[in-house]
Write a protein that holds these residues in place. Structure first.
Motif, PDB file in Angstrom:
ATOM      1  N   MET A   1       0.807  -1.214   0.000  1.00 15.76           N
ATOM      2  CA  MET A   1       0.000   0.000   0.000  1.00 15.76           C
ATOM      3  C   MET A   1       0.844   1.270   0.000  1.00 15.76           C
ATOM      4  SD  MET A   1      -3.071  -0.985   2.630  1.00 15.76           S
ATOM      5  CE  MET A   1      -1.974  -1.696   3.848  1.00 15.76           C
ATOM      6  N   HIS A   2       2.075   1.168   0.478  1.00 19.57           N
ATOM      7  CA  HIS A   2       2.920   2.345   0.626  1.00 19.57           C
ATOM      8  C   HIS A   2       4.290   2.077   0.015  1.00 19.57           C
ATOM      9  CE1 HIS A   2      -0.160   3.494   3.520  1.00 19.57           C
ATOM     10  NE2 HIS A   2       0.084   2.383   4.193  1.00 19.57           N
ATOM     11  N   THR A 162      -4.016  17.346  -5.586  1.00 26.20           N
ATOM     12  CA  THR A 162      -3.390  16.082  -5.967  1.00 26.20           C
ATOM     13  C   THR A 162      -4.445  14.999  -6.163  1.00 26.20           C
ATOM     14  OG1 THR A 162      -1.338  16.601  -4.800  1.00 26.20           O
ATOM     15  CG2 THR A 162      -1.787  14.270  -5.221  1.00 26.20           C
ATOM     16  N   CYS A 163      -5.401  14.932  -5.248  1.00 25.48           N
ATOM     17  CA  CYS A 163      -6.448  13.911  -5.340  1.00 25.48           C
ATOM     18  C   CYS A 163      -7.300  14.090  -6.590  1.00 25.48           C
ATOM     19  CB  CYS A 163      -7.327  13.954  -4.088  1.00 25.48           C
ATOM     20  SG  CYS A 163      -6.491  13.424  -2.581  1.00 25.48           S
ATOM     21  N   PHE A 164      -7.651  15.308  -6.904  1.00 23.71           N
ATOM     22  CA  PHE A 164      -8.448  15.548  -8.106  1.00 23.71           C
ATOM     23  C   PHE A 164      -7.690  15.097  -9.353  1.00 23.71           C
ATOM     24  CE2 PHE A 164     -10.468  19.162  -5.549  1.00 23.71           C
ATOM     25  CZ  PHE A 164     -11.580  18.411  -5.233  1.00 23.71           C
ATOM     26  N   GLU A 165      -6.405  15.434  -9.406  1.00 25.69           N
ATOM     27  CA  GLU A 165      -5.610  15.071 -10.573  1.00 25.69           C
ATOM     28  C   GLU A 165      -5.480  13.557 -10.719  1.00 25.69           C
ATOM     29  OE1 GLU A 165      -1.943  17.103 -10.050  1.00 25.69           O
ATOM     30  OE2 GLU A 165      -2.786  19.097 -10.481  1.00 25.69           O
ATOM     31  N   TRP A 272      -8.241   6.889  -5.091  1.00 21.39           N
ATOM     32  CA  TRP A 272      -7.123   6.644  -6.021  1.00 21.39           C
ATOM     33  C   TRP A 272      -5.917   6.022  -5.322  1.00 21.39           C
ATOM     34  CZ3 TRP A 272      -2.320   8.831  -5.324  1.00 21.39           C
ATOM     35  CH2 TRP A 272      -2.243   9.923  -4.447  1.00 21.39           C
ATOM     36  N   TYR A 273      -5.645   6.435  -4.088  1.00 21.49           N
ATOM     37  CA  TYR A 273      -4.428   5.966  -3.416  1.00 21.49           C
ATOM     38  C   TYR A 273      -4.476   4.462  -3.172  1.00 21.49           C
ATOM     39  CZ  TYR A 273      -0.462   6.039  -0.190  1.00 21.49           C
ATOM     40  OH  TYR A 273       0.746   5.809   0.414  1.00 21.49           O
ATOM     41  N   ASN A 278      -5.507  -1.579  -1.812  1.00 26.23           N
ATOM     42  CA  ASN A 278      -6.479  -1.844  -0.755  1.00 26.23           C
ATOM     43  C   ASN A 278      -7.881  -1.545  -1.289  1.00 26.23           C
ATOM     44  OD1 ASN A 278      -8.028  -1.980   1.614  1.00 26.23           O
ATOM     45  ND2 ASN A 278      -6.404  -1.143   2.879  1.00 26.23           N
ATOM     46  N   PRO A 279      -8.426  -2.424  -2.149  1.00 24.41           N
ATOM     47  CA  PRO A 279      -9.720  -2.152  -2.781  1.00 24.41           C
ATOM     48  C   PRO A 279     -10.861  -1.824  -1.813  1.00 24.41           C
ATOM     49  CG  PRO A 279      -8.630  -3.951  -3.906  1.00 24.41           C
ATOM     50  CD  PRO A 279      -7.795  -3.652  -2.691  1.00 24.41           C
ATOM     51  N   PRO A 280     -10.959  -2.466  -0.628  1.00 24.32           N
ATOM     52  CA  PRO A 280     -12.056  -2.071   0.271  1.00 24.32           C
ATOM     53  C   PRO A 280     -11.997  -0.595   0.679  1.00 24.32           C
ATOM     54  CG  PRO A 280     -11.194  -4.207   0.923  1.00 24.32           C
ATOM     55  CD  PRO A 280     -10.258  -3.673  -0.110  1.00 24.32           C
TER      56      PRO A 280
END
Length: 295
Positions: A1-2, A162-165, A272-273, A278-280
């Motif tokens: 995940m990281h 960042t999240c929007f992009e 997105w992250y 981690n699909p859930p």
């Protein structure tokens, strides 16, 4: 995940437990399949859970962080009728694992990721009671000190960009940008900082027969915008139970809207992250954003 995530195996945990806590040598070790993003979790016997930070960090800063988590868990323990983990021990680096680690009591139950309580008004009343109980803990003069959610919404603008992009493949970003433009400007209001759990997502909530059975990941207990814990209304509940929770807590319009804003900020990062790793968590973010857009 990281990036550079640490690997923790049952064999490593066995070695660490046997070496540092020989009183538990006869207890079985079992990996827990968890949607959590911060720690690898292992059961130690029936009553204990060992938690290992997944992201590389400095040893001393990790020890301080775990100690702070333990203090928060002690402060919350017994303050509501709902079980929360209690700190048991703090482990040291060893057996190839480079960081301190912690041991807590194990709580029985099923996480809300696996047993959705979204349509249960009884669960909504329980959750409101828990939030109210946490708010009732004396802040002892503490206030929000920055870092993470719980302060000024506009402080998250750079992260949100960042999240929007990064979300254009997954979400209706133009719509979500318009929503954030409104949410980010919500004023703080006159209500002082109160104690908050800070992360009422499905993976941190235990459910039994449609009722709240316990709350996990309590180390983030701190003084913050009291609207922060309203994220649970959007992560966990459908419309009618959500309205029951609001009525129980007596939220005015501003507090309710700020709760929406914190749920929006958290969800935008999750989609997105964690889409691949981690699909859930990613699905939680998508569902919460849909609830917010429909409200």
């Amino acid at each position: 995940m990281h990036a550079n995530q640490l690997t923790v195996s049952p064999r490593t945990v066995r070695e660490l437990v046997d070496d540092q806590f020989p009183q538990w040598r006869d207890l079985p070790i079992k990996s827990v399949d968890s949607p959590g993003t911060v720690n690898a979790i292992f059961r130690v016997g029936d009553r204990l859970a060992a938690r290992f930070p997944l992201e590389p960090a400095d040893v001393e800063s990790t020890r301080r962080w775990l100690s702070t988590e333990a203090d928060a868990a002690r402060e919350l323990s017994g303050r509501t009728r709902f079980p929360t983990p209690e700190p048991v021990a703090l482990g040291a680096p060893g057996a190839g694992y480079p960081l301190p680690w912690s041991v807590q009591t194990w709580l029985p139950g099923v996480v809300a990721t696996d047993d959705d309580p979204g349509e249960s008004e009884a669960f909504a009343h329980d959750l409101a009671e828990f939030i109210g109980g946490v708010r009732g803990i004396d802040t002892r003069g503490r206030t929000f000190r920055g870092g993470g959610r719980g302060g000024d919404l506009r402080a998250h603008d750079t992260w949100m960009e960042t999240c929007f992009e990064r979300s254009e493949r997954f979400l209706d970003v133009p719509l979500l940008r318009r929503m954030w433009t409104v949410l980010r400007d919500l004023p703080r209001g006159p209500v002082p900082d109160l104690m908050t759990h800070g992360d009422l997502i499905p993976g941190n909530v235990l459910v039994s027969r449609g009722r709240l059975a316990g709350v996990l990941d309590v180390g983030g207990l701190r003084a913050a915008d009291p609207a922060l814990d309203l994220v649970g209304a959007w992560h966990l509940l459908e419309d009618r139970p959500r309205r029951a929770l609001r009525a129980d807590l007596g939220c005015d319009d501003l507090e309710w809207e700020r709760g929406k804003a914190w749920a929006f900020q958290q969800s935008m990062g999750a989609v997105w992250y964690y889409h691949e790793s981690n699909p859930p968590m990613s699905r939680m973010g998508t569902r919460t954003l849909a609830r917010l857009a429909a409200a």
